[in-house]
Design a protein around this motif. Structure first.
Motif, PDB file in Angstrom:
ATOM      1  N   LEU A  59       0.825  -1.208   0.000  1.00  0.00           N
ATOM      2  CA  LEU A  59       0.000   0.000   0.000  1.00  0.00           C
ATOM      3  C   LEU A  59       0.860   1.258   0.000  1.00  0.00           C
ATOM      4  CD1 LEU A  59      -2.800  -1.054   2.504  1.00  0.00           C
ATOM      5  CD2 LEU A  59      -3.003  -0.800   0.039  1.00  0.00           C
ATOM      6  N   ARG A  60       1.941   1.243   0.755  1.00  0.00           N
ATOM      7  CA  ARG A  60       2.847   2.400   0.771  1.00  0.00           C
ATOM      8  C   ARG A  60       3.504   2.608  -0.584  1.00  0.00           C
ATOM      9  NH1 ARG A  60       5.378   1.135   6.621  1.00  0.00           N
ATOM     10  NH2 ARG A  60       3.718   2.092   7.841  1.00  0.00           N
ATOM     11  N   SER A  61       3.898   1.517  -1.223  1.00  0.00           N
ATOM     12  CA  SER A  61       4.513   1.597  -2.541  1.00  0.00           C
ATOM     13  C   SER A  61       3.534   2.170  -3.562  1.00  0.00           C
ATOM     14  CB  SER A  61       4.982   0.209  -2.980  1.00  0.00           C
ATOM     15  OG  SER A  61       5.408   0.217  -4.305  1.00  0.00           O
ATOM     16  N   ALA A  62       2.291   1.733  -3.478  1.00  0.00           N
ATOM     17  CA  ALA A  62       1.274   2.254  -4.397  1.00  0.00           C
ATOM     18  C   ALA A  62       1.034   3.740  -4.159  1.00  0.00           C
ATOM     19  CB  ALA A  62      -0.024   1.488  -4.236  1.00  0.00           C
ATOM     20  N   GLU A  63       1.020   4.142  -2.904  1.00  0.00           N
ATOM     21  CA  GLU A  63       0.827   5.557  -2.592  1.00  0.00           C
ATOM     22  C   GLU A  63       1.988   6.385  -3.120  1.00  0.00           C
ATOM     23  OE1 GLU A  63       0.095   8.432   1.288  1.00  0.00           O
ATOM     24  OE2 GLU A  63       0.335   6.283   1.558  1.00  0.00           O
ATOM     25  N   THR A  64       3.206   5.910  -2.948  1.00  0.00           N
ATOM     26  CA  THR A  64       4.379   6.621  -3.443  1.00  0.00           C
ATOM     27  C   THR A  64       4.357   6.708  -4.965  1.00  0.00           C
ATOM     28  OG1 THR A  64       5.666   5.826  -1.574  1.00  0.00           O
ATOM     29  CG2 THR A  64       6.900   6.641  -3.453  1.00  0.00           C
ATOM     30  N   SER A  66       1.718   6.596  -6.925  1.00  0.00           N
ATOM     31  CA  SER A  66       0.650   7.488  -7.383  1.00  0.00           C
ATOM     32  C   SER A  66       1.036   8.949  -7.191  1.00  0.00           C
ATOM     33  CB  SER A  66      -0.669   7.169  -6.688  1.00  0.00           C
ATOM     34  OG  SER A  66      -0.554   7.324  -5.295  1.00  0.00           O
ATOM     35  N   ILE A  67       1.743   9.264  -6.122  1.00  0.00           N
ATOM     36  CA  ILE A  67       2.211  10.647  -5.924  1.00  0.00           C
ATOM     37  C   ILE A  67       3.229  11.009  -6.998  1.00  0.00           C
ATOM     38  CG2 ILE A  67       3.544  12.144  -4.386  1.00  0.00           C
ATOM     39  CD1 ILE A  67       2.113  10.722  -2.047  1.00  0.00           C
ATOM     40  N   GLN A  68       4.119  10.072  -7.326  1.00  0.00           N
ATOM     41  CA  GLN A  68       5.081  10.321  -8.391  1.00  0.00           C
ATOM     42  C   GLN A  68       4.390  10.455  -9.736  1.00  0.00           C
ATOM     43  OE1 GLN A  68       7.872   7.097  -8.141  1.00  0.00           O
ATOM     44  NE2 GLN A  68       9.025   8.040  -6.454  1.00  0.00           N
ATOM     45  N   GLY A  69       3.324   9.686  -9.946  1.00  0.00           N
ATOM     46  CA  GLY A  69       2.557   9.790 -11.188  1.00  0.00           C
ATOM     47  C   GLY A  69       1.865  11.127 -11.318  1.00  0.00           C
ATOM     48  N   ILE A  70       1.340  11.628 -10.212  1.00  0.00           N
ATOM     49  CA  ILE A  70       0.669  12.932 -10.240  1.00  0.00           C
ATOM     50  C   ILE A  70       1.661  14.036 -10.565  1.00  0.00           C
ATOM     51  CG2 ILE A  70      -0.472  14.658  -8.778  1.00  0.00           C
ATOM     52  CD1 ILE A  70      -1.866  12.302  -7.372  1.00  0.00           C
ATOM     53  N   SER A  71       2.863  13.926 -10.015  1.00  0.00           N
ATOM     54  CA  SER A  71       3.872  14.955 -10.260  1.00  0.00           C
ATOM     55  C   SER A  71       4.580  14.768 -11.603  1.00  0.00           C
ATOM     56  CB  SER A  71       4.897  14.979  -9.124  1.00  0.00           C
ATOM     57  OG  SER A  71       5.601  13.758  -9.088  1.00  0.00           O
ATOM     58  N   GLY A  72       4.261  13.682 -12.323  1.00  0.00           N
ATOM     59  CA  GLY A  72       4.841  13.464 -13.642  1.00  0.00           C
ATOM     60  C   GLY A  72       6.188  12.772 -13.624  1.00  0.00           C
ATOM     61  N   ASP A  81       0.193  -0.549 -12.163  1.00  0.00           N
ATOM     62  CA  ASP A  81       0.635  -1.833 -11.607  1.00  0.00           C
ATOM     63  C   ASP A  81       0.731  -1.790 -10.087  1.00  0.00           C
ATOM     64  OD1 ASP A  81       0.763  -3.029 -14.087  1.00  0.00           O
ATOM     65  OD2 ASP A  81       2.929  -2.692 -14.323  1.00  0.00           O
ATOM     66  N   ALA A  82       1.276  -0.710  -9.554  1.00  0.00           N
ATOM     67  CA  ALA A  82       1.421  -0.594  -8.100  1.00  0.00           C
ATOM     68  C   ALA A  82       0.064  -0.506  -7.412  1.00  0.00           C
ATOM     69  CB  ALA A  82       2.269   0.624  -7.755  1.00  0.00           C
ATOM     70  N   VAL A  83      -0.844   0.261  -7.988  1.00  0.00           N
ATOM     71  CA  VAL A  83      -2.175   0.419  -7.393  1.00  0.00           C
ATOM     72  C   VAL A  83      -2.960  -0.886  -7.478  1.00  0.00           C
ATOM     73  CG1 VAL A  83      -4.387   1.615  -7.641  1.00  0.00           C
ATOM     74  CG2 VAL A  83      -2.259   2.908  -7.713  1.00  0.00           C
ATOM     75  N   MET A  84      -2.859  -1.584  -8.598  1.00  0.00           N
ATOM     76  CA  MET A  84      -3.568  -2.863  -8.733  1.00  0.00           C
ATOM     77  C   MET A  84      -3.014  -3.908  -7.758  1.00  0.00           C
ATOM     78  SD  MET A  84      -5.963  -2.425 -10.918  1.00  0.00           S
ATOM     79  CE  MET A  84      -6.427  -4.026 -11.459  1.00  0.00           C
ATOM     80  N   SER A  85      -1.706  -3.914  -7.561  1.00  0.00           N
ATOM     81  CA  SER A  85      -1.103  -4.834  -6.600  1.00  0.00           C
ATOM     82  C   SER A  85      -1.571  -4.524  -5.184  1.00  0.00           C
ATOM     83  CB  SER A  85       0.416  -4.738  -6.679  1.00  0.00           C
ATOM     84  OG  SER A  85       1.012  -5.518  -5.686  1.00  0.00           O
ATOM     85  N   ALA A  86      -1.625  -3.251  -4.849  1.00  0.00           N
ATOM     86  CA  ALA A  86      -2.096  -2.852  -3.525  1.00  0.00           C
ATOM     87  C   ALA A  86      -3.566  -3.203  -3.330  1.00  0.00           C
ATOM     88  CB  ALA A  86      -1.881  -1.362  -3.319  1.00  0.00           C
ATOM     89  N   GLU A  87      -4.361  -3.020  -4.371  1.00  0.00           N
ATOM     90  CA  GLU A  87      -5.778  -3.354  -4.274  1.00  0.00           C
ATOM     91  C   GLU A  87      -5.969  -4.850  -4.069  1.00  0.00           C
ATOM     92  OE1 GLU A  87      -9.948  -2.823  -6.782  1.00  0.00           O
ATOM     93  OE2 GLU A  87      -8.047  -2.381  -7.745  1.00  0.00           O
ATOM     94  N   GLN A  88      -5.184  -5.650  -4.779  1.00  0.00           N
ATOM     95  CA  GLN A  88      -5.264  -7.100  -4.623  1.00  0.00           C
ATOM     96  C   GLN A  88      -4.850  -7.512  -3.212  1.00  0.00           C
ATOM     97  OE1 GLN A  88      -2.747  -9.283  -7.284  1.00  0.00           O
ATOM     98  NE2 GLN A  88      -3.842 -11.188  -6.961  1.00  0.00           N
ATOM     99  N   SER A  89      -3.826  -6.889  -2.682  1.00  0.00           N
ATOM    100  CA  SER A  89      -3.382  -7.192  -1.320  1.00  0.00           C
ATOM    101  C   SER A  89      -4.454  -6.829  -0.304  1.00  0.00           C
ATOM    102  CB  SER A  89      -2.101  -6.431  -0.994  1.00  0.00           C
ATOM    103  OG  SER A  89      -1.057  -6.833  -1.820  1.00  0.00           O
TER     104      SER A  89
END
Length: 112
Positions: A59-64, A66-72, A81-89
Motif C-alpha cells: 500500500l505504501r509503494s502504491a501511494e508513493t 501514485s504521488i510520483q505519477g501525479i507529479s509526472g 501496476d502498483a495500485v492494482m497490486s495494492a488493491e489485490q493485497s
C-alpha cells in the motif's frame, strides 16, 4: 501474497486431513505445506504478521507511485501496476479477515 494464502489453505487442509496423527503440530504441518519456507519455530501469528507487513508495504509503494505519477515523475503503467497490486493485497486481507470472523462465530455457536 496470494501464493502465501494458497499455501496456508493447503496447510489447513493438510491439518484437517491428518487429525488422526496426534504427533504432528500445526506449525510443522504449515512448515511442510509452505515447502519448508517457514522455520520450525515460526508460529501461525508470525505468518500472518509477515503477510500484514507485506500488504502495508504494498500500500505504501502504491501511494508513493501514485504521488510520483501525479507529479509526472512516474510512468502511468508503473502507477497502475502498483495500485492494482495494492488493491489485490487489500482485498486478500479483507477476505482473510472475513474467514477468520466467520470461523470464530462458528466456533462460538458450538454447544458445549
Amino acid at each position: 501474497m496470494i501464493d502465501a494464502i494458497k499455501t496456508i489453505g493447503a496447510a489447513l487442509s493438510t491439518a484437517t486431513e491428518s487429525t488422526t496423527n496426534a504427533t504432528g503440530s500445526a506449525a510443522s504441518i504449515a512448515s511442510q505445506a509452505l515447502g519448508g519456507a517457514a522455520p520450525a519455530g515460526q508460529s501461525f501469528s508470525d505468518v500472518f504478521s509477515g503477510m500484514a507487513s507485506e500488504m502495508t508495504n504494498s500500500l505504501r509503494s502504491a501511494e508513493t507511485s501514485s504521488i510520483q505519477g501525479i507529479s509526472g515523475k512516474a510512468n502511468t503503467r508503473e502507477v497502475i501496476d502498483a495500485v492494482m497490486s495494492a488493491e489485490q493485497s487489500l482485498q486478500t486481507a479483507i477476505a482473510i479477515r472475513d474467514k477468520i470472523v466467520t470461523a470464530y462465530l462458528e466456533i462460538a455457536r458450538t454447544p458445549i
